[in-house]
Design a protein around this motif. Structure first.
Motif, PDB file in Angstrom:
ATOM      1  N   PRO A 137       0.902  -1.142  -0.053  1.00  0.00           N
ATOM      2  CA  PRO A 137       0.020   0.139  -0.084  1.00  0.00           C
ATOM      3  C   PRO A 137       0.850   1.127   0.051  1.00  0.00           C
ATOM      4  O   PRO A 137       0.396   2.311  -0.253  1.00  0.00           O
ATOM      5  CB  PRO A 137      -0.737  -0.162   1.356  1.00  0.00           C
ATOM      6  CG  PRO A 137      -0.858  -1.602   1.559  1.00  0.00           C
ATOM      7  CD  PRO A 137       0.437  -2.180   1.105  1.00  0.00           C
ATOM      8  N   ALA A 138       1.935   1.230   0.660  1.00  0.00           N
ATOM      9  CA  ALA A 138       2.857   2.531   0.602  1.00  0.00           C
ATOM     10  C   ALA A 138       3.288   3.030  -0.623  1.00  0.00           C
ATOM     11  O   ALA A 138       3.431   4.103  -0.870  1.00  0.00           O
ATOM     12  CB  ALA A 138       4.066   2.254   1.616  1.00  0.00           C
ATOM     13  N   ASN A 139       3.232   2.260  -1.585  1.00  0.00           N
ATOM     14  CA  ASN A 139       3.839   2.729  -2.991  1.00  0.00           C
ATOM     15  C   ASN A 139       2.880   3.624  -3.737  1.00  0.00           C
ATOM     16  O   ASN A 139       2.954   4.593  -4.284  1.00  0.00           O
ATOM     17  CB  ASN A 139       4.101   1.328  -4.022  1.00  0.00           C
ATOM     18  CG  ASN A 139       5.244   0.689  -3.376  1.00  0.00           C
ATOM     19  OD1 ASN A 139       6.277   1.336  -2.931  1.00  0.00           O
ATOM     20  ND2 ASN A 139       5.382  -0.669  -3.708  1.00  0.00           N
ATOM     21  N   TRP A 140       1.518   3.096  -3.248  1.00  0.00           N
ATOM     22  CA  TRP A 140       0.443   3.824  -3.827  1.00  0.00           C
ATOM     23  C   TRP A 140       0.083   5.322  -3.006  1.00  0.00           C
ATOM     24  O   TRP A 140      -0.860   5.965  -3.730  1.00  0.00           O
ATOM     25  CB  TRP A 140      -1.006   3.023  -4.087  1.00  0.00           C
ATOM     26  CG  TRP A 140      -0.589   1.788  -4.899  1.00  0.00           C
ATOM     27  CD1 TRP A 140      -0.608   0.529  -4.435  1.00  0.00           C
ATOM     28  CD2 TRP A 140      -0.402   1.644  -6.286  1.00  0.00           C
ATOM     29  NE1 TRP A 140      -0.151  -0.193  -5.521  1.00  0.00           N
ATOM     30  CE2 TRP A 140       0.009   0.430  -6.565  1.00  0.00           C
ATOM     31  CE3 TRP A 140      -0.471   2.793  -7.497  1.00  0.00           C
ATOM     32  CZ2 TRP A 140       0.055  -0.035  -7.770  1.00  0.00           C
ATOM     33  CZ3 TRP A 140      -0.152   2.180  -8.705  1.00  0.00           C
ATOM     34  CH2 TRP A 140       0.163   0.895  -9.003  1.00  0.00           C
ATOM     35  N   ARG A 141       0.735   5.546  -2.121  1.00  0.00           N
ATOM     36  CA  ARG A 141       0.698   6.742  -1.601  1.00  0.00           C
ATOM     37  C   ARG A 141       1.402   7.976  -2.267  1.00  0.00           C
ATOM     38  O   ARG A 141       1.209   9.094  -1.961  1.00  0.00           O
ATOM     39  CB  ARG A 141       1.020   6.816  -0.113  1.00  0.00           C
ATOM     40  CG  ARG A 141       0.245   5.708   0.650  1.00  0.00           C
ATOM     41  CD  ARG A 141       0.334   6.038   2.238  1.00  0.00           C
ATOM     42  NE  ARG A 141      -0.247   5.025   3.131  1.00  0.00           N
ATOM     43  CZ  ARG A 141       0.214   3.886   3.330  1.00  0.00           C
ATOM     44  NH1 ARG A 141       1.690   3.685   3.537  1.00  0.00           N
ATOM     45  NH2 ARG A 141      -0.130   3.185   4.292  1.00  0.00           N
ATOM     46  N   ARG A 142       2.155   7.653  -3.293  1.00  0.00           N
ATOM     47  CA  ARG A 142       2.959   8.346  -3.989  1.00  0.00           C
ATOM     48  C   ARG A 142       2.195   9.124  -4.902  1.00  0.00           C
ATOM     49  O   ARG A 142       1.647   8.469  -5.949  1.00  0.00           O
ATOM     50  CB  ARG A 142       4.083   7.851  -4.534  1.00  0.00           C
ATOM     51  CG  ARG A 142       5.182   7.044  -3.468  1.00  0.00           C
ATOM     52  CD  ARG A 142       6.309   6.418  -4.146  1.00  0.00           C
ATOM     53  NE  ARG A 142       7.170   5.651  -3.022  1.00  0.00           N
ATOM     54  CZ  ARG A 142       8.138   4.915  -3.528  1.00  0.00           C
ATOM     55  NH1 ARG A 142       8.614   4.708  -4.754  1.00  0.00           N
ATOM     56  NH2 ARG A 142       8.772   4.300  -2.433  1.00  0.00           N
ATOM     57  N   ARG A 143       2.303  10.442  -5.059  1.00  0.00           N
ATOM     58  CA  ARG A 143       1.432  11.091  -5.846  1.00  0.00           C
ATOM     59  C   ARG A 143       1.768  10.958  -7.410  1.00  0.00           C
ATOM     60  O   ARG A 143       1.161  10.495  -8.370  1.00  0.00           O
ATOM     61  CB  ARG A 143       1.390  12.775  -5.628  1.00  0.00           C
ATOM     62  CG  ARG A 143       0.779  13.318  -6.543  1.00  0.00           C
ATOM     63  CD  ARG A 143       0.802  14.989  -6.471  1.00  0.00           C
ATOM     64  NE  ARG A 143       0.371  15.117  -5.231  1.00  0.00           N
ATOM     65  CZ  ARG A 143       0.498  16.505  -4.709  1.00  0.00           C
ATOM     66  NH1 ARG A 143       1.033  17.381  -5.247  1.00  0.00           N
ATOM     67  NH2 ARG A 143       0.040  16.653  -3.479  1.00  0.00           N
ATOM     68  N   THR A 144       3.251  10.861  -7.422  1.00  0.00           N
ATOM     69  CA  THR A 144       3.822  10.554  -8.893  1.00  0.00           C
ATOM     70  C   THR A 144       3.373   9.278  -9.554  1.00  0.00           C
ATOM     71  O   THR A 144       3.159   9.043 -10.728  1.00  0.00           O
ATOM     72  CB  THR A 144       5.382  10.553  -8.902  1.00  0.00           C
ATOM     73  OG1 THR A 144       5.971   9.794  -7.990  1.00  0.00           O
ATOM     74  CG2 THR A 144       5.854  11.939  -8.351  1.00  0.00           C
ATOM     75  N   LEU A 145       3.398   8.124  -8.558  1.00  0.00           N
ATOM     76  CA  LEU A 145       2.910   7.030  -9.070  1.00  0.00           C
ATOM     77  C   LEU A 145       1.227   6.902  -9.268  1.00  0.00           C
ATOM     78  O   LEU A 145       0.988   6.346 -10.595  1.00  0.00           O
ATOM     79  CB  LEU A 145       3.208   5.808  -7.822  1.00  0.00           C
ATOM     80  CG  LEU A 145       3.185   4.361  -8.136  1.00  0.00           C
ATOM     81  CD1 LEU A 145       4.256   3.992  -9.429  1.00  0.00           C
ATOM     82  CD2 LEU A 145       3.283   3.669  -6.885  1.00  0.00           C
ATOM     83  N   ARG A 146       0.560   7.319  -8.833  1.00  0.00           N
ATOM     84  CA  ARG A 146      -0.705   7.576  -9.303  1.00  0.00           C
ATOM     85  C   ARG A 146      -0.860   8.329 -10.465  1.00  0.00           C
ATOM     86  O   ARG A 146      -1.701   7.915 -11.153  1.00  0.00           O
ATOM     87  CB  ARG A 146      -1.556   8.336  -8.120  1.00  0.00           C
ATOM     88  CG  ARG A 146      -1.516   7.227  -6.772  1.00  0.00           C
ATOM     89  CD  ARG A 146      -2.527   7.877  -5.623  1.00  0.00           C
ATOM     90  NE  ARG A 146      -2.453   9.228  -5.413  1.00  0.00           N
ATOM     91  CZ  ARG A 146      -1.948   9.649  -4.373  1.00  0.00           C
ATOM     92  NH1 ARG A 146      -1.307   9.091  -3.640  1.00  0.00           N
ATOM     93  NH2 ARG A 146      -2.169  11.028  -4.205  1.00  0.00           N
ATOM     94  N   GLN A 147      -0.097   9.368 -10.552  1.00  0.00           N
ATOM     95  CA  GLN A 147      -0.282  10.158 -11.710  1.00  0.00           C
ATOM     96  C   GLN A 147       0.078   9.157 -13.038  1.00  0.00           C
ATOM     97  O   GLN A 147      -0.453   9.484 -13.986  1.00  0.00           O
ATOM     98  CB  GLN A 147       0.521  11.631 -11.737  1.00  0.00           C
ATOM     99  CG  GLN A 147      -0.061  12.527 -10.860  1.00  0.00           C
ATOM    100  CD  GLN A 147       1.070  13.808 -10.514  1.00  0.00           C
ATOM    101  OE1 GLN A 147       2.068  13.790 -11.021  1.00  0.00           O
ATOM    102  NE2 GLN A 147       0.386  14.964 -10.053  1.00  0.00           N
ATOM    103  N   GLU A 148       1.221   8.752 -12.737  1.00  0.00           N
ATOM    104  CA  GLU A 148       1.724   7.704 -13.862  1.00  0.00           C
ATOM    105  C   GLU A 148       0.659   6.469 -14.330  1.00  0.00           C
ATOM    106  O   GLU A 148       0.507   6.227 -15.344  1.00  0.00           O
ATOM    107  CB  GLU A 148       2.807   7.190 -13.651  1.00  0.00           C
ATOM    108  CG  GLU A 148       3.561   6.474 -14.586  1.00  0.00           C
ATOM    109  CD  GLU A 148       3.913   6.955 -15.875  1.00  0.00           C
ATOM    110  OE1 GLU A 148       4.072   6.403 -16.889  1.00  0.00           O
ATOM    111  OE2 GLU A 148       4.089   8.201 -15.861  1.00  0.00           O
TER     112      GLU A 148
END
Length: 271
Positions: A45-56
């Motif tokens: 879950p921690a990976n999807w808290r990154r805004r850049t990852l969600r934007q990509e």
């Protein structure tokens, strides 16, 4: 040919035969390793808290779904006209309309739809992945990301693979709905069948077991994910001297083999 040349000939033949096998095995092992890494990182879950990852992820989803939507609809309409309509017409002519659902499930749901959707994703989004990742590698942006403390795998590969896996399932459902709908409408307009759409749909759902639904979904998700993984490997393993004219045929062949190989393996395993 002198003695030294004759002595070197067996080694040259061994390299000629073993080189493609070694490179193919490396691609297969790399694909399996990256796919396993994507599954592990996607469940964190921690990976999807990154805004850049969600934007990509959102950008890749728009590119995959919107880019392939029109092609999926047109292809599904052609398949519905050529396959579904023919199946409904001939079975109605033979008085075996009760077999329509089973035949469509076996041919369309289990085999044709996942392969064609995978090929559309490969042509529309996989080629874009090869070019983008190849340019990222050639321009040195991968090194820049690593210097900044960013993981290229998590930032670039993970969202692309997840997006194309989701796009594979989404486009597959659209493909199936359009193919069945166009096939039925064509049969009605040409007077090939007198059955209602509700009867055809009930026949199709009755003939579809839970295992068929699961296999359909797994094939679609796997096809999209494997296309993204293989194309990412092709782009990121390129050299500065290689242009898109070198990378695109290589990525297409690898993606095609991944789609057909995974589909055939799952079909045999669930037969």
């Amino acid at each position: 040919m002198d003695g030294e040349g004759r002595a070197a000939l067996p080694w040259l033949m061994l390299e000629w035969l073993g080189g493609p096998v070694r490179r193919g095995a490396l691609v297969v092992l790399s694909t399996g390793a990256i796919a396993a890494g994507v599954v592990m990182e996607a469940l964190h879950p921690a990976n999807w808290r990154r805004r850049t990852l969600r934007q990509e992820l959102r950008r890749s989803l728009r590119q995959s779904v919107a880019g392939g939507f029109g092609t999926v609809v047109v292809t599904a309409a052609l398949v519905g006209f050529g396959m579904v309509h023919q199946a409904v017409s001939w079975l109605a002519y033979a008085g075996q309309e009760g077999l329509t659902g089973r035949i469509l499930v076996t041919v369309l749901v289990r085999e044709v739809a996942p392969v064609l959707v995978g090929l559309i994703l490969l042509g529309r989004s996989g080629t874009v992945t090869v070019v983008e990742f190849g340019e990222t590698k050639a321009s040195g942006q991968l090194g820049v990301l690593e210097v900044q403390g960013l993981d290229p795998f998590t930032l670039l590969v993970l969202p692309r693979v997840v997006a194309m896996a989701v796009a594979g399932f989404t486009l597959g459902v659209i493909f199936l709905a359009v193919a069945v709908g166009v096939g039925f409408l064509t049969g009605q307009l040409l007077g090939a069948t007198q059955a209602s759409f509700a009867e055809l749909l009930s026949n199709l759902l009755t003939a579809t077991a839970v295992a068929d639904f699961v296999l359909f979904a797994v094939k679609l998700v796997l096809a999209g994910g494997l296309v993204a993984v293989v194309c990412a490997i092709t782009g990121m393993s390129s050299t500065r001297a290689e242009t898109p004219s070198h990378l695109l045929p290589r990525g297409f062949v690898r993606g095609l083999l991944a789609i057909l190989g995974s589909s055939a393996a799952l079909s045999v395993a669930t037969a």
